[in-house]
Motif scaffolding. Structure first.
Motif, PDB file in Angstrom:
ATOM      1  N   HIS A  15       0.794  -1.228   0.000  1.00 39.52           N
ATOM      2  CA  HIS A  15       0.000   0.000   0.000  1.00 39.52           C
ATOM      3  C   HIS A  15       0.830   1.283   0.000  1.00 39.52           C
ATOM      4  CE1 HIS A  15      -3.006  -3.032   1.060  1.00 39.52           C
ATOM      5  NE2 HIS A  15      -3.863  -2.203   0.506  1.00 39.52           N
ATOM      6  N   ILE A  16       2.129   1.164  -0.170  1.00 35.27           N
ATOM      7  CA  ILE A  16       2.937   2.369  -0.331  1.00 35.27           C
ATOM      8  C   ILE A  16       3.362   2.446  -1.792  1.00 35.27           C
ATOM      9  CG2 ILE A  16       3.735   2.483   2.052  1.00 35.27           C
ATOM     10  CD1 ILE A  16       6.366   1.243   1.221  1.00 35.27           C
ATOM     11  N   SER A  17       3.836   3.616  -2.181  1.00 39.00           N
ATOM     12  CA  SER A  17       4.236   3.775  -3.577  1.00 39.00           C
ATOM     13  C   SER A  17       5.403   2.845  -3.905  1.00 39.00           C
ATOM     14  CB  SER A  17       4.595   5.234  -3.861  1.00 39.00           C
ATOM     15  OG  SER A  17       5.642   5.663  -3.030  1.00 39.00           O
ATOM     16  N   PRO A  18       5.513   2.459  -5.167  1.00 39.10           N
ATOM     17  CA  PRO A  18       6.563   1.516  -5.569  1.00 39.10           C
ATOM     18  C   PRO A  18       7.962   2.046  -5.265  1.00 39.10           C
ATOM     19  CG  PRO A  18       5.007   1.904  -7.367  1.00 39.10           C
ATOM     20  CD  PRO A  18       4.680   2.879  -6.280  1.00 39.10           C
ATOM     21  N   GLU A  19       8.868   1.114  -5.129  1.00 34.39           N
ATOM     22  CA  GLU A  19      10.261   1.432  -4.818  1.00 34.39           C
ATOM     23  C   GLU A  19      10.941   2.159  -5.974  1.00 34.39           C
ATOM     24  OE1 GLU A  19      13.745  -1.079  -2.650  1.00 34.39           O
ATOM     25  OE2 GLU A  19      12.575  -2.128  -4.153  1.00 34.39           O
ATOM     26  N   GLY A  20      10.614   1.814  -7.171  1.00 34.13           N
ATOM     27  CA  GLY A  20      11.267   2.407  -8.336  1.00 34.13           C
ATOM     28  C   GLY A  20      12.401   1.512  -8.809  1.00 34.13           C
ATOM     29  N   GLU A  21      12.643   1.509 -10.108  1.00 35.46           N
ATOM     30  CA  GLU A  21      13.588   0.541 -10.669  1.00 35.46           C
ATOM     31  C   GLU A  21      15.029   0.760 -10.220  1.00 35.46           C
ATOM     32  OE1 GLU A  21      14.802   1.646 -15.118  1.00 35.46           O
ATOM     33  OE2 GLU A  21      12.637   1.463 -14.879  1.00 35.46           O
ATOM     34  N   HIS A  36      27.118  -7.519   4.343  1.00 33.24           N
ATOM     35  CA  HIS A  36      26.016  -7.290   5.279  1.00 33.24           C
ATOM     36  C   HIS A  36      24.862  -6.566   4.588  1.00 33.24           C
ATOM     37  CE1 HIS A  36      28.486  -8.612   8.606  1.00 33.24           C
ATOM     38  NE2 HIS A  36      29.443  -7.799   8.203  1.00 33.24           N
ATOM     39  N   PRO A  37      24.174  -7.219   3.649  1.00 31.38           N
ATOM     40  CA  PRO A  37      23.114  -6.533   2.901  1.00 31.38           C
ATOM     41  C   PRO A  37      21.950  -6.061   3.778  1.00 31.38           C
ATOM     42  CG  PRO A  37      23.041  -8.889   2.481  1.00 31.38           C
ATOM     43  CD  PRO A  37      24.303  -8.620   3.257  1.00 31.38           C
ATOM     44  N   GLN A  38      21.802  -6.631   4.965  1.00 29.60           N
ATOM     45  CA  GLN A  38      20.738  -6.205   5.866  1.00 29.60           C
ATOM     46  C   GLN A  38      20.929  -4.763   6.333  1.00 29.60           C
ATOM     47  OE1 GLN A  38      23.122  -8.393   6.618  1.00 29.60           O
ATOM     48  NE2 GLN A  38      23.870  -8.031   8.682  1.00 29.60           N
ATOM     49  N   MET A  39      22.096  -4.190   6.093  1.00 28.39           N
ATOM     50  CA  MET A  39      22.335  -2.792   6.455  1.00 28.39           C
ATOM     51  C   MET A  39      21.661  -1.826   5.476  1.00 28.39           C
ATOM     52  SD  MET A  39      26.303  -3.055   7.795  1.00 28.39           S
ATOM     53  CE  MET A  39      26.671  -1.414   7.247  1.00 28.39           C
ATOM     54  N   ASN A  40      21.187  -2.333   4.345  1.00 29.91           N
ATOM     55  CA  ASN A  40      20.483  -1.497   3.379  1.00 29.91           C
ATOM     56  C   ASN A  40      19.175  -0.997   3.987  1.00 29.91           C
ATOM     57  OD1 ASN A  40      20.150  -0.405   0.725  1.00 29.91           O
ATOM     58  ND2 ASN A  40      18.665  -2.016   0.287  1.00 29.91           N
ATOM     59  N   SER A  41      18.854   0.253   3.781  1.00 28.57           N
ATOM     60  CA  SER A  41      17.622   0.818   4.348  1.00 28.57           C
ATOM     61  C   SER A  41      16.386   0.094   3.844  1.00 28.57           C
ATOM     62  CB  SER A  41      17.511   2.308   4.024  1.00 28.57           C
ATOM     63  OG  SER A  41      18.503   3.017   4.725  1.00 28.57           O
ATOM     64  N   GLY A  42      16.317  -0.160   2.558  1.00 34.16           N
ATOM     65  CA  GLY A  42      15.192  -0.885   2.003  1.00 34.16           C
ATOM     66  C   GLY A  42      13.978  -0.028   1.717  1.00 34.16           C
ATOM     67  N   HIS A  43      12.995  -0.664   1.107  1.00 34.44           N
ATOM     68  CA  HIS A  43      11.813   0.021   0.590  1.00 34.44           C
ATOM     69  C   HIS A  43      11.032   0.771   1.670  1.00 34.44           C
ATOM     70  CE1 HIS A  43       7.868  -0.433  -1.924  1.00 34.44           C
ATOM     71  NE2 HIS A  43       8.242   0.806  -1.812  1.00 34.44           N
ATOM     72  N   LEU A  44      10.647   0.090   2.733  1.00 40.63           N
ATOM     73  CA  LEU A  44       9.812   0.723   3.764  1.00 40.63           C
ATOM     74  C   LEU A  44      10.535   1.869   4.461  1.00 40.63           C
ATOM     75  CD1 LEU A  44       7.237   0.952   5.375  1.00 40.63           C
ATOM     76  CD2 LEU A  44       8.027  -0.929   6.821  1.00 40.63           C
ATOM     77  N   GLN A  45      11.728   1.619   4.961  1.00 36.98           N
ATOM     78  CA  GLN A  45      12.469   2.689   5.637  1.00 36.98           C
ATOM     79  C   GLN A  45      12.785   3.820   4.666  1.00 36.98           C
ATOM     80  OE1 GLN A  45      15.913   1.482   7.907  1.00 36.98           O
ATOM     81  NE2 GLN A  45      16.644   3.567   8.081  1.00 36.98           N
ATOM     82  N   GLY A  46      13.130   3.461   3.429  1.00 38.19           N
ATOM     83  CA  GLY A  46      13.406   4.485   2.421  1.00 38.19           C
ATOM     84  C   GLY A  46      12.205   5.388   2.180  1.00 38.19           C
ATOM     85  N   LYS A  47      11.014   4.805   2.116  1.00 36.47           N
ATOM     86  CA  LYS A  47       9.800   5.609   1.915  1.00 36.47           C
ATOM     87  C   LYS A  47       9.530   6.512   3.116  1.00 36.47           C
ATOM     88  CE  LYS A  47       8.618   4.767  -2.163  1.00 36.47           C
ATOM     89  NZ  LYS A  47       8.638   5.830  -3.160  1.00 36.47           N
ATOM     90  N   ILE A  48       9.768   6.007   4.322  1.00 33.31           N
ATOM     91  CA  ILE A  48       9.575   6.836   5.514  1.00 33.31           C
ATOM     92  C   ILE A  48      10.539   8.024   5.483  1.00 33.31           C
ATOM     93  CG2 ILE A  48       9.823   6.899   8.036  1.00 33.31           C
ATOM     94  CD1 ILE A  48       8.782   3.942   7.980  1.00 33.31           C
TER      95      ILE A  48
END
Length: 155
Positions: A15-21, A36-48
């Motif tokens: 329900h949030i806008s797409p991440e983008g390519e 350590h790829p888990q250190m990436n902010s990712g879609h949800l945190q990035g949108k916030i």
């Protein structure tokens, strides 16, 4: 670390806008090429981060901890016209990857990457910031705060 019910996580992501390519590609490459790829902010945190930045319309942002550049790109989307984001990371190991995705995202003129110890770099900076995102060495957060509090614009 907070354990979120996968159903809630999926609901939010649907329900949030797409991440983008570009950010999707950055996430894939981060998973393939980093230890350590888990250190990436990712879609949800990035949108916030993007939403906070778009609400504030900051002219200057300081980010402590660049990793592969995901959060920098997300935050820079809300910069005021002519604004700038400065991102500090102690490691130069992922600099090339971060700068390549910053360029792909069209943010080269908005984001400056700085390699060095954030505690030392901040002491040398002659800047004031509207927004600071601390995502560096967790044991140093209180030290970052002690320095950065005097670099924030009032309000």
């Amino acid at each position: 670390m907070l354990d979120i019910d996968p159903k809630l996580d999926n609901y939010i992501l649907e329900h949030i806008s797409p991440e983008g390519e570009i950010l999707e590609e950055l996430t894939r490459q981060t998973n393939l090429k980093t230890v350590h790829p888990q250190m990436n902010s990712g879609h949800l945190q990035g949108k916030i981060l993007e939403i906070i930045s778009k609400i504030m319309r900051p002219h200057r942002i300081l980010e402590i901890g660049t990793f592969t550049g995901y959060s920098a790109i997300s935050l820079a989307k809300g910069l005021d016209h002519g604004g700038k984001l400065f991102s500090i990371d102690i490691s130069d190991e992922l600099y090339d990857m971060a700068i390549s995705y910053i360029e792909k995202a069209g943010m080269k003129d908005k984001i400056t990457l700085i390699t060095g110890n954030a505690l030392e770099v901040m002491k040398e900076m002659d800047e004031y910031f509207d927004l600071v995102f601390m995502d560096g060495e967790k044991r140093e957060y209180s030290d970052y705060y002690d320095i950065v509090i005097n670099m924030l614009k009032p309000g």
